[in-house]
Write a protein that holds these residues in place. Structure first.
Motif, PDB file in Angstrom:
ATOM      1  N   GLY A 110     -43.180 -33.349   5.845  1.00  0.00           N
ATOM      2  CA  GLY A 110     -43.914 -34.517   6.308  1.00  0.00           C
ATOM      3  C   GLY A 110     -45.289 -34.213   6.859  1.00  0.00           C
ATOM      4  O   GLY A 110     -46.018 -35.120   7.243  1.00  0.00           O
ATOM      5  N   VAL A 111     -45.676 -32.944   6.892  1.00  0.00           N
ATOM      6  CA  VAL A 111     -46.959 -32.557   7.483  1.00  0.00           C
ATOM      7  C   VAL A 111     -47.972 -32.297   6.370  1.00  0.00           C
ATOM      8  O   VAL A 111     -47.731 -31.482   5.483  1.00  0.00           O
ATOM      9  N   ALA A 112     -49.106 -32.992   6.443  1.00  0.00           N
ATOM     10  CA  ALA A 112     -50.200 -32.761   5.495  1.00  0.00           C
ATOM     11  C   ALA A 112     -50.960 -31.516   5.937  1.00  0.00           C
ATOM     12  O   ALA A 112     -51.546 -31.482   7.016  1.00  0.00           O
ATOM     13  N   VAL A 113     -50.927 -30.471   5.099  1.00  0.00           N
ATOM     14  CA  VAL A 113     -51.510 -29.180   5.456  1.00  0.00           C
ATOM     15  C   VAL A 113     -52.752 -28.905   4.611  1.00  0.00           C
ATOM     16  O   VAL A 113     -52.720 -29.034   3.391  1.00  0.00           O
ATOM     17  N   THR A 114     -53.817 -28.520   5.297  1.00  0.00           N
ATOM     18  CA  THR A 114     -55.015 -28.010   4.638  1.00  0.00           C
ATOM     19  C   THR A 114     -55.132 -26.550   5.030  1.00  0.00           C
ATOM     20  O   THR A 114     -55.182 -26.226   6.220  1.00  0.00           O
ATOM     21  N   ALA A 115     -55.160 -25.673   4.055  1.00  0.00           N
ATOM     22  CA  ALA A 115     -55.280 -24.237   4.300  1.00  0.00           C
ATOM     23  C   ALA A 115     -56.704 -23.795   3.980  1.00  0.00           C
ATOM     24  O   ALA A 115     -57.212 -24.078   2.896  1.00  0.00           O
ATOM     25  N   VAL A 116     -57.336 -23.121   4.931  1.00  0.00           N
ATOM     26  CA  VAL A 116     -58.713 -22.655   4.773  1.00  0.00           C
ATOM     27  C   VAL A 116     -58.708 -21.133   4.873  1.00  0.00           C
ATOM     28  O   VAL A 116     -58.209 -20.573   5.859  1.00  0.00           O
ATOM     29  N   LEU A 117     -59.267 -20.456   3.870  1.00  0.00           N
ATOM     30  CA  LEU A 117     -59.400 -19.011   3.920  1.00  0.00           C
ATOM     31  C   LEU A 117     -60.785 -18.682   4.443  1.00  0.00           C
ATOM     32  O   LEU A 117     -61.794 -19.084   3.861  1.00  0.00           O
ATOM     33  N   ASP A 118     -60.845 -17.976   5.560  1.00  0.00           N
ATOM     34  CA  ASP A 118     -62.101 -17.573   6.187  1.00  0.00           C
ATOM     35  C   ASP A 118     -62.539 -16.250   5.558  1.00  0.00           C
ATOM     36  O   ASP A 118     -61.976 -15.203   5.837  1.00  0.00           O
ATOM     37  N   CYS A 119     -63.553 -16.325   4.732  1.00  0.00           N
ATOM     38  CA  CYS A 119     -64.059 -15.139   4.036  1.00  0.00           C
ATOM     39  C   CYS A 119     -65.267 -14.526   4.736  1.00  0.00           C
ATOM     40  O   CYS A 119     -65.840 -13.554   4.233  1.00  0.00           O
ATOM     41  N   GLY A 120     -65.649 -15.092   5.882  1.00  0.00           N
ATOM     42  CA  GLY A 120     -66.814 -14.562   6.590  1.00  0.00           C
ATOM     43  C   GLY A 120     -68.030 -14.585   5.674  1.00  0.00           C
ATOM     44  O   GLY A 120     -68.293 -15.559   4.996  1.00  0.00           O
ATOM     45  N   ASP A 121     -68.739 -13.466   5.634  1.00  0.00           N
ATOM     46  CA  ASP A 121     -69.940 -13.385   4.800  1.00  0.00           C
ATOM     47  C   ASP A 121     -69.686 -12.646   3.486  1.00  0.00           C
ATOM     48  O   ASP A 121     -70.617 -12.213   2.819  1.00  0.00           O
ATOM     49  N   ARG A 122     -68.424 -12.530   3.101  1.00  0.00           N
ATOM     50  CA  ARG A 122     -68.036 -11.779   1.898  1.00  0.00           C
ATOM     51  C   ARG A 122     -67.969 -12.715   0.679  1.00  0.00           C
ATOM     52  O   ARG A 122     -66.947 -13.349   0.414  1.00  0.00           O
ATOM     53  N   ALA A 123     -69.056 -12.763  -0.064  1.00  0.00           N
ATOM     54  CA  ALA A 123     -69.171 -13.677  -1.204  1.00  0.00           C
ATOM     55  C   ALA A 123     -68.148 -13.360  -2.291  1.00  0.00           C
ATOM     56  O   ALA A 123     -67.559 -14.266  -2.880  1.00  0.00           O
ATOM     57  N   GLY A 124     -67.925 -12.090  -2.557  1.00  0.00           N
ATOM     58  CA  GLY A 124     -66.951 -11.712  -3.585  1.00  0.00           C
ATOM     59  C   GLY A 124     -65.553 -12.166  -3.229  1.00  0.00           C
ATOM     60  O   GLY A 124     -64.796 -12.630  -4.091  1.00  0.00           O
ATOM     61  N   GLU A 125     -65.204 -12.060  -1.965  1.00  0.00           N
ATOM     62  CA  GLU A 125     -63.895 -12.517  -1.508  1.00  0.00           C
ATOM     63  C   GLU A 125     -63.781 -14.036  -1.647  1.00  0.00           C
ATOM     64  O   GLU A 125     -62.742 -14.552  -2.069  1.00  0.00           O
ATOM     65  N   ALA A 126     -64.851 -14.742  -1.309  1.00  0.00           N
ATOM     66  CA  ALA A 126     -64.839 -16.202  -1.442  1.00  0.00           C
ATOM     67  C   ALA A 126     -64.682 -16.604  -2.909  1.00  0.00           C
ATOM     68  O   ALA A 126     -63.889 -17.493  -3.241  1.00  0.00           O
ATOM     69  N   GLN A 127     -65.392 -15.933  -3.791  1.00  0.00           N
ATOM     70  CA  GLN A 127     -65.290 -16.256  -5.222  1.00  0.00           C
ATOM     71  C   GLN A 127     -63.887 -15.934  -5.735  1.00  0.00           C
ATOM     72  O   GLN A 127     -63.301 -16.708  -6.489  1.00  0.00           O
ATOM     73  N   GLY A 128     -63.318 -14.824  -5.301  1.00  0.00           N
ATOM     74  CA  GLY A 128     -61.955 -14.477  -5.701  1.00  0.00           C
ATOM     75  C   GLY A 128     -60.945 -15.483  -5.186  1.00  0.00           C
ATOM     76  O   GLY A 128     -59.982 -15.824  -5.884  1.00  0.00           O
ATOM     77  N   ALA A 129     -61.142 -15.964  -3.955  1.00  0.00           N
ATOM     78  CA  ALA A 129     -60.233 -16.956  -3.373  1.00  0.00           C
ATOM     79  C   ALA A 129     -60.260 -18.249  -4.191  1.00  0.00           C
ATOM     80  O   ALA A 129     -59.216 -18.851  -4.452  1.00  0.00           O
ATOM     81  N   LEU A 130     -61.436 -18.655  -4.591  1.00  0.00           N
ATOM     82  CA  LEU A 130     -61.558 -19.862  -5.406  1.00  0.00           C
ATOM     83  C   LEU A 130     -60.860 -19.679  -6.746  1.00  0.00           C
ATOM     84  O   LEU A 130     -60.145 -20.566  -7.211  1.00  0.00           O
ATOM     85  N   ALA A 131     -61.048 -18.516  -7.357  1.00  0.00           N
ATOM     86  CA  ALA A 131     -60.397 -18.233  -8.632  1.00  0.00           C
ATOM     87  C   ALA A 131     -58.879 -18.191  -8.493  1.00  0.00           C
ATOM     88  O   ALA A 131     -58.150 -18.570  -9.412  1.00  0.00           O
ATOM     89  N   ALA A 132     -58.386 -17.774  -7.309  1.00  0.00           N
ATOM     90  CA  ALA A 132     -56.938 -17.692  -7.071  1.00  0.00           C
ATOM     91  C   ALA A 132     -56.308 -19.050  -6.779  1.00  0.00           C
ATOM     92  O   ALA A 132     -55.090 -19.168  -6.758  1.00  0.00           O
ATOM     93  N   GLY A 133     -57.139 -20.061  -6.524  1.00  0.00           N
ATOM     94  CA  GLY A 133     -56.594 -21.395  -6.290  1.00  0.00           C
ATOM     95  C   GLY A 133     -56.718 -21.901  -4.868  1.00  0.00           C
ATOM     96  O   GLY A 133     -56.175 -22.959  -4.541  1.00  0.00           O
ATOM     97  N   ILE A 134     -57.426 -21.178  -4.002  1.00  0.00           N
ATOM     98  CA  ILE A 134     -57.662 -21.685  -2.645  1.00  0.00           C
ATOM     99  C   ILE A 134     -58.567 -22.908  -2.749  1.00  0.00           C
ATOM    100  O   ILE A 134     -59.607 -22.872  -3.399  1.00  0.00           O
ATOM    101  N   ARG A 135     -58.158 -23.988  -2.135  1.00  0.00           N
ATOM    102  CA  ARG A 135     -58.890 -25.264  -2.249  1.00  0.00           C
ATOM    103  C   ARG A 135     -59.986 -25.411  -1.201  1.00  0.00           C
ATOM    104  O   ARG A 135     -60.906 -26.212  -1.376  1.00  0.00           O
ATOM    105  N   HIS A 136     -59.888 -24.658  -0.097  1.00  0.00           N
ATOM    106  CA  HIS A 136     -60.867 -24.745   0.989  1.00  0.00           C
ATOM    107  C   HIS A 136     -61.195 -23.333   1.451  1.00  0.00           C
ATOM    108  O   HIS A 136     -60.320 -22.625   1.950  1.00  0.00           O
TER     109      HIS A 136
END
Length: 135
Positions: free
Chosen positions: A56-82
């Motif tokens: 019953g809980v609406a969950v938004t998961a956010v991955l904090d990649c800091g200043d690591r652009a490659g990690e952010a791009q990988g997270a997006l490719a893996a399916g992280i929505r935020h």
């Protein structure tokens, strides 16, 4: 996505479930923020477990990649929505375009988050945090 007003930083499933129990008791949506140390697949697994155990809980998961652009791009490719990226603005613009292509959102800032690490009664702390007057 507008940055959530009361995010909760998690370090494992126990933190996430305590936060979800608090949000469920209050009838509020929940934003969980995790550092990149666990990785995108780890966070997706945590979010799926929370959704199974607290449906019953609406969950938004956010991955904090800091200043690591490659990690952010990988997270997006893996399916992280935020994804949270705090690096250079010109890089954030490019990452936001990549995020949009994945149907995801790139955040460049979040308000302060509750970090329940080391708190004995995490659920009570999360409930107080989520229900505070400025939430």
């Amino acid at each position: 996505m507008t940055p959530p007003s009361r995010p909760i930083r998690i370090h494992g499933l126990a933190d996430a479930l305590a936060a979800a129990a608090a949000a469920g008791a209050l009838g509020l949506p929940l934003t969980l923020v995790a550092g990149g140390y666990g990785g995108a697949l780890w966070l997706l697994g945590i979010a799926a477990a929370v959704e199974r155990q607290c449906p019953g809980v609406a969950v938004t998961a956010v991955l904090d990649c800091g200043d690591r652009a490659g990690e952010a791009q990988g997270a997006l490719a893996a399916g992280i929505r935020h994804t949270l990226f705090t690096g250079p603005p010109e890089t954030a613009v490019r990452l936001a375009a990549i995020a949009a292509g994945h149907g995801a959102t790139l955040l460049t800032a979040l308000p302060p988050a509750l970090d329940p690490r080391g708190i004995r009664n995490r659920e009570a702390a999360c409930r107080a945090w989520l229900s505070s007057q400025d939430a």
